[in-house]
Design a protein around this motif. Structure first.
Motif, mmCIF file in Angstrom:
data_model
loop_
_atom_site.group_PDB
_atom_site.id
_atom_site.type_symbol
_atom_site.label_atom_id
_atom_site.label_comp_id
_atom_site.label_asym_id
_atom_site.label_seq_id
_atom_site.Cartn_x
_atom_site.Cartn_y
_atom_site.Cartn_z
ATOM 1 N N SER A 1 -3.227 -5.820 -8.941
ATOM 2 C CA SER A 1 -2.167 -6.634 -8.341
ATOM 3 C C SER A 1 -0.840 -6.073 -8.835
ATOM 4 O O SER A 1 -0.164 -6.668 -9.667
ATOM 5 N N LEU B 1 -6.593 -10.454 -12.728
ATOM 6 C CA LEU B 1 -5.545 -9.616 -12.152
ATOM 7 C C LEU B 1 -5.083 -8.575 -13.163
ATOM 8 O O LEU B 1 -5.035 -8.838 -14.364
ATOM 9 N N THR C 1 -0.716 -6.901 -3.758
ATOM 10 C CA THR C 1 -0.021 -8.001 -4.421
ATOM 11 C C THR C 1 -1.056 -8.934 -5.037
ATOM 12 O O THR C 1 -2.252 -8.873 -4.730
ATOM 13 N N ALA C 2 -0.596 -9.820 -5.898
ATOM 14 C CA ALA C 2 -1.485 -10.809 -6.508
ATOM 15 C C ALA C 2 -2.104 -11.707 -5.439
ATOM 16 O O ALA C 2 -3.281 -12.073 -5.522
ATOM 17 N N ALA D 1 -4.917 -9.821 -3.730
ATOM 18 C CA ALA D 1 -6.092 -9.769 -4.605
ATOM 19 C C ALA D 1 -6.839 -11.100 -4.575
ATOM 20 O O ALA D 1 -8.070 -11.141 -4.524
ATOM 21 N N ALA E 1 -1.373 -16.000 -7.485
ATOM 22 C CA ALA E 1 -2.771 -15.878 -7.069
ATOM 23 C C ALA E 1 -3.443 -17.230 -6.929
ATOM 24 O O ALA E 1 -4.269 -17.449 -6.030
#
Length: 301
Positions: free
Chosen positions: A231, A266, A248-249, A252, A283
């Protein structure tokens, strides 16, 4: 199953951050996953018995994922290692490593085996009686694989009370643990489920770094217990993902949700951000059971 994060940041090492490297302990095996610059220092810092590492898995040939490999290989030799060492990674990992050993006249004191990977499909690269390791093809700027580590089902647990009740001889215990039924002297067959308990559920761990968002990996990691997924950016910088081939988080977390993962970790954070806690916050809007890696952090599963 224990995961030690030796490094989890993107690009270059800094005073307080280290590039990607992880140590996974599973069923008594110790697997090193990626080997960024300074990995052997991190192993020493966290007092890990790295002499037990017999298998190293390299995801791709970008420096922040393998520049520590030659140093670790050389240190093993200086310490008089005799045990075989197996290195799994993209085609080219053997050439680049042996060239450094050749030009420095620093040949190893142990057998060094390279398992070079070229397949665009998921393939089994390591298997023994306890663990299986499969590649997870990723989409990055160079040929890249993640790795899926899966425990094999263990022996069943003896129900000692039941076994003794039937006066079963010790010589049959091994057969019972491996699921066999038992026929008594009087001709009765005792089914295994009466003599044993189920073994502990087999665990699985998926390592996915580096990659652009791709749902093609979801079938490979479906129902994985723990997913580590890169991420690099927050959603506010999503415009950089396609160019750099990173995630990106939030992306993910979306993969974790689609794969029905048990837990998401992450990592591979860009050092542009002042706090990695922001990755977890982002996230969790998609996948609640999200955690963040950090250098030196240990996860027990």
């Amino acid at each position: 199953m224990t995961l030690t994060i030796l490094g989890c940041y993107a690009a270059t090492p800094r005073t307080m951050t280290n590039p990607t490297a992880q140590l996974l302990e599973m069923k008594g095996r110790m697997f090193l996953i990626d080997c960024g610059e300074g990995t052997q220092v991190q192993l020493r810092k966290h007092k890990l018995k790295f002499s037990r590492i017999n298998h190293i898995f390299i995801s791709h040939l970008h420096g922040d994922h393998f520049y520590g490999l030659i140093g670790l290989i050389s240190t093993f030799a200086l310490l008089g290692r005799k045990t075989d060492l197996h290195v799994y990674g993209p085609k080219g990992i053997k050439e680049i490593t042996l060239l450094q050993l050749k030009l420095s006249n620093s040949w190893t004191s142990y057998n060094l085996y390279f398992h070079e990977l070229e397949s665009e499909e998921s393939v089994v690269v390591f298997e023994d009686d306890k663990v299986r390791v499969t590649t997870i093809p990723l989409r990055h700027r160079v040929y890249t694989n993640g790795y899926l580590f899966e425990e094999k089902a263990g022996e069943r647990k003896l129900n000692i009370e039941a076994v003794e009740n039937y006066e079963i001889d010790l010589c049959y215990y091994r057969k019972i643990k491996w699921g066999g039924d038992i026929t008594l002297d009087d001709g009765r067959t005792i089914p295994n489920e009466e003599l044993t308990f189920d073994p502990l559920p087999a665990k699985s761990y998926a390592f996915c770094s580096d990659t652009v968002y791709t749902e093609a990996i979801v079938p490979i990691i479906k129902n994985v217990d723990v997913l580590y997924h890169e991420s690099t950016f927050l959603e506010s910088e999503v415009q950089y993902c396609e160019k750099t081939m990173h995630c990106t988080a939030m992306q993910a977390a979306t993969i974790a949700k689609k794969a029905n993962a048990g837990q998401l970790i992450l990592g591979h954070f860009s050092t542009r951000y002042d706090s990695i806690e922001r990755f977890k916050t982002e996230a969790r809007t998609i996948f609640e059971n999200s955690e963040i890696a950090d250098d030196g952090k240990v996860f027990e599963f």
